[in-house]
Design an enzyme around this catalytic site. Structure first.
Site, PDB file in Angstrom:
ATOM      1  N   GLU A 185      -4.529   4.221   6.203  1.00 28.43           N
ATOM      2  CA  GLU A 185      -4.314   3.945   4.793  1.00 28.43           C
ATOM      3  C   GLU A 185      -4.625   5.148   3.901  1.00 28.43           C
ATOM      4  OE1 GLU A 185      -5.973   0.582   1.770  1.00 28.43           O
ATOM      5  OE2 GLU A 185      -4.983  -0.098   3.596  1.00 28.43           O
ATOM      6  N   SER A 190     -10.852   0.552   3.681  1.00 29.91           N
ATOM      7  CA  SER A 190     -10.107   0.156   4.881  1.00 29.91           C
ATOM      8  C   SER A 190      -9.342   1.362   5.409  1.00 29.91           C
ATOM      9  CB  SER A 190      -9.136  -0.981   4.545  1.00 29.91           C
ATOM     10  OG  SER A 190      -9.834  -2.127   4.122  1.00 29.91           O
ATOM     11  N   ARG A 233       0.812  -1.214   0.000  1.00 34.27           N
ATOM     12  CA  ARG A 233       0.000   0.000   0.000  1.00 34.27           C
ATOM     13  C   ARG A 233       0.845   1.263   0.000  1.00 34.27           C
ATOM     14  NH1 ARG A 233      -2.047  -3.638  -1.306  1.00 34.27           N
ATOM     15  NH2 ARG A 233      -3.810  -4.766  -0.459  1.00 34.27           N
TER      16      ARG A 233
END
Length: 378
Positions: free
Chosen positions: A370, A250, A166
């Site tokens: 995130e 998320s 990520r």
């Protein structure tokens, strides 16, 4: 390039927070995008590029700068130097899920498990998006970049983007700036031609998520359909009538920890060992051979652990909210922070900090956000 009347970013982001910017530009073509960014950078203003707004957490105060909305679209099919493969060059503003649908319809494999991820194609490499064991790093060939420092357009290979879990050199992390200040104009992927035939499903994560056995064979269309159903059950497919989808997906990353730390967590905590890098080939000229080999490099074994499990087992169940707050965990998925209607960025940030504190207290682990944070602190 079209300068438009600024609207609050709460209307353009899936978390529905953020004030209006001082200036807003809509870029419908590649030339518009390049021109708009160059002019913005020349003026020295703060700036923000906006695609689908699905990976942004924006503060309550108005943004004192320019927002450039990337609205470019288009897919170009190109040959690949590898037999049985096809390359797709996609404009940065194209919807990611529309691209997945296009690839599946064309019988191309490689991104079907990432169906339903909101946002645009240009944002995908920045975040190195992924789901159920697939990542864009698996299929990414190159990107076209417009560099802020030079104003030049260049083609950059996937290997130069520092793609990790990520992350990439283009991502602005919480508490730090991007290693390279540039904007993606287009993305080139290489996919496998498989047609509509059923084939074996690679990856334990995907098979488990879809309830498939090791020997199961299904088509890419079947995978996409069932991934969309799975994501919808978790509130991870945008639906204006479902407050559980008013989120940034998320909110916390699944944690990457050492194998030794993972062993301190309860056995019930889901975990996925990460594959260590391949050992480099060592070439020693025969004339320099002294009978000894250099020591092999040591790699720390790493494990990905479920942030959702950590949150729930820290006592924060689905639907949890602080008293009098309009921010809450999704009622379907403990990893999504949701805006239940009119929540401020301050309310969402308060909930995020509370979650971090509980997980740290229970398991000794700090969960990392995130989404990209703009004008907000955790």
């Amino acid at each position: 390039m079209t300068e438009v009347t600024p609207v609050p970013l709460s209307q353009l982001t899936t978390l529905q927070t953020g004030g209006a910017p001082a200036r807003m530009i809509d870029a419908h073509t590649r030339d518009d995008l390049v021109d708009g960014l160059r002019r913005t950078w020349a003026g020295g203003d703060d700036w923000l590029v906006l695609g689908g707004g699905s990976n942004l957490f924006v503060g309550d105060e108005p943004f004192d700068g320019t927002v450039v909305r990337i609205l470019t679209r288009g897919i170009e099919r190109m040959p690949s130097p590898t037999p049985g493969r096809v390359r797709l060059r996609v404009e940065a503003g194209h919807s990611w899920d529309d691209l997945v649908a296009f690839s599946v319809e064309a019988g191309l494999a490689g991104i079907e498990a990432m169906a339903g991820i909101p946002g645009t194609v240009g944002a995908a490499p920045v975040q190195n998006i992924g789901a159920y064991g697939q990542e864009i790093a698996d299929t990414l060939v190159e990107v076209e970049l417009l560099d802020e420092e030079t104003g030049d357009v260049s083609t950059v290979t996937a290997a130069e983007l520092g793609l990790g879990f990520r992350t990439s050199v283009l991502k602005q992390h919480h508490g730090s700036v991007a290693q390279r200040s540039a904007v993606i104009l287009s993305v080139t992927l290489e996919l496998v031609e498989v047609g509509s035939a059923e084939r074996a499903v690679a990856g334990d994560q995907l098979r488990t998520a879809l309830g498939l056995g090791p020997e199961a064979s299904v088509s890419v269309a079947w995978i996409r359909d069932h991934v969309l159903q799975t994501r919808a059950r978790k509130g991870m497919v945008l639906d204006p009538d479902d407050p559980d989808t008013r989120s940034a997906g998320s909110f916390f990353q699944n944690a990457i920890v050492s194998d030794s730390f993972a062993r301190t967590l309860p056995d019930a905590c889901p975990r996925w060992p990460l594959t260590p890098p391949d050992d480099p080939v060592t070439v020693i000229p025969l004339a320099a051979w002294d009978g000894y080999l250099p020591a092999a490099p040591e790699y720390r074994t790493e494990v990905k652990v479920s942030a959702a499990w950590l949150i729930e087992n820290a006592g924060l169940r689905k639907g949890f909210r602080l008293p009098r707050s309009r921010a809450a965990l999704s009622t379907k998925h403990a990893l999504a922070l949701t805006n239940r209607g009119g929540a401020t960025a301050a309310e969402l940030a308060e909930l995020a900090r509370f979650i971090q504190g509980r997980v740290l207290s229970e398991f000794g682990l700090i969960l990392q956000p995130e989404p990209v944070l703009v004008g907000v602190e955790l």
